[in-house]
Scaffold this active site. Structure first.
Site, mmCIF file in Angstrom:
data_model
loop_
_atom_site.group_PDB
_atom_site.id
_atom_site.type_symbol
_atom_site.label_atom_id
_atom_site.label_comp_id
_atom_site.label_asym_id
_atom_site.label_seq_id
_atom_site.Cartn_x
_atom_site.Cartn_y
_atom_site.Cartn_z
ATOM 1 N N ARG A 176 1.064 -1.104 -0.251
ATOM 2 C CA ARG A 176 0.083 0.010 -0.108
ATOM 3 C C ARG A 176 0.787 1.225 -0.019
ATOM 4 O O ARG A 176 0.419 2.346 0.244
ATOM 5 C CB ARG A 176 -1.026 -0.061 1.288
ATOM 6 C CG ARG A 176 -2.092 -1.284 1.036
ATOM 7 C CD ARG A 176 -2.794 -1.209 2.257
ATOM 8 N NE ARG A 176 -2.495 -1.420 3.426
ATOM 9 C CZ ARG A 176 -2.452 -2.784 4.099
ATOM 10 N NH1 ARG A 176 -3.067 -3.789 3.392
ATOM 11 N NH2 ARG A 176 -1.855 -2.893 5.342
ATOM 12 N N CYS A 196 0.529 20.767 -9.842
ATOM 13 C CA CYS A 196 -0.886 20.768 -9.664
ATOM 14 C C CYS A 196 -1.031 19.429 -9.333
ATOM 15 O O CYS A 196 -2.175 18.980 -8.862
ATOM 16 C CB CYS A 196 -1.352 21.070 -10.789
ATOM 17 S SG CYS A 196 -1.138 22.926 -11.141
ATOM 18 N N SER A 217 -5.012 21.326 -7.747
ATOM 19 C CA SER A 217 -5.298 22.240 -8.574
ATOM 20 C C SER A 217 -5.712 21.759 -9.989
ATOM 21 O O SER A 217 -4.760 21.356 -10.700
ATOM 22 C CB SER A 217 -4.489 23.454 -8.615
ATOM 23 O OG SER A 217 -5.004 24.479 -9.362
#
EC number: 2.1.1.45
Length: 314
Positions: A176, A196, A217
């Protein structure tokens, strides 16, 4: 792709008007997720043309650990020009016309736009022709590729996150911890643009490799189509190397926004009907993900609607 058109429609109908760093203004929502089954075709926009070779050259640029726009310009890729140009025009070495807020001014003032475009062409030519100039002003700081391939530790050593990730998928596919981060707080102040698309994680199940991206973003109209295609391609490349089939690409966004000067373009795209997705074609020649060239990667059956132009906000 219906998932993407649903995102555009959702933000138009439910988003909040917000100011932003660029001064353009946005309609924004926080926390949105799309899922793409990579077995159903390669997820690239069909309701407008996305220049796939630019997606390819940018991803290979990341994979090489490169942070200088010279490689991109050598492949006719201009998507990072504005950020390098901004650094140059703010320097003492720049002697041309005032370029303050060049993005917004070029959009609003046709006379200035001509001056700006001329200065940009001179800048690009000099990056390509003058290695010393390119080394100084083509650099964008320790952005994506540097963090992926050469993350610096507090002890001064480096970590190749991507190579380590691929090895871990081969040796411990149930882990994981199959994660690569581009978000390095220490380096943020020196980046032309902080990441971003900041973190991605892989997951192996039933012989398939899936990828989830967290994007802090998300410029929905211009950026997100590139991001979807880029991370879908990355998933295919890694799956090929580790001997797995592709599974899903899951795209999780923080601030997902439509710029106010993209609204008409979004409405035009929403009026179009999606077409059948193309298939990704990879050359058998490259031995590893790091050996691919642009010519080794193509799409079969990509027949999109025409491109829709929109201004970039810097």
């Amino acid at each position: 792709m219906k998932q993407y058109l649903d995102l555009e429609k959702y933000v138009l109908e439910n988003g909040t008007q917000k100011g932003d760093r660029t001064g353009t203004g946005t309609i924004s929502t926080f926390g949105y997720q799309m899922r793409f089954d990579l077995q159903e075709g390669f997820p690239i926009m069909t309701t407008k043309r996305v220049p796939f070779k630019l997606v390819v050259s940018e991803l290979l640029w990341f994979l090489h650990g490169d942070t200088n726009i010279r490689y991109l310009l050598q492949h006719n890729n201009n998507i990072w020009n504005e950020w390098a140009f901004e650094r140059f025009v703010k320097s003492d070495d720049y002697k041309g016309e005032d370029m303050t807020d060049f993005g917004l001014r070029a959009e609003r003032d046709s006379a200035f736009k001509e001056v700006y475009q001329a200065e940009m062409e001179k800048f690009k030519a000099r990056i390509l022709e003058d290695e010393a100039f390119a080394n100084k002003y083509g650099e964008l700081g320790n952005i994506y590729g540097k963090q992926w391939r050469e993350w610096k530790t507090s002890q001064g050593e480096t970590i190749d996150q991507l190579a380590d990730l691929i090895e871990m998928i081969k040796t411990n596919p149930n882990s994981r911890r199959l994660i690569v981060s581009a978000w390095n707080p220490e380096d943020i102040p020196n980046m032309a643009l902080p990441p971003c698309h900041s973190l991605f994680q892989f997951y192996v199940a039933d012989g398939k490799l899936s990828c989830q991206l967290y994007q802090r973003s998300a410029d929905i109209f211009l950026g997100v189509p590139f991001n979807i295609a880029s991370y879908a391609l990355l998933t295919h490349l890694i799956a090929r190397e580790v001997g797995l089939e592709v599974g899903e690409f899951i795209h999780t966004m923080g601030d997902a926004h439509l710029y106010n000067n993209h609204i008409e373009q979004v409405k035009e795209q929403l009026s179009r009907t999606p077409h059948k997705l193309p298939k990704l074609v990879l050359s058998d020649k490259p031995a590893t993900i790091f050996d691919f060239d642009v010519a080794d990667i193509s799409l079969d059956g990509y027949n999109p609607d025409p491109a829709i132009k929109a201004p970039i906000s810097v």
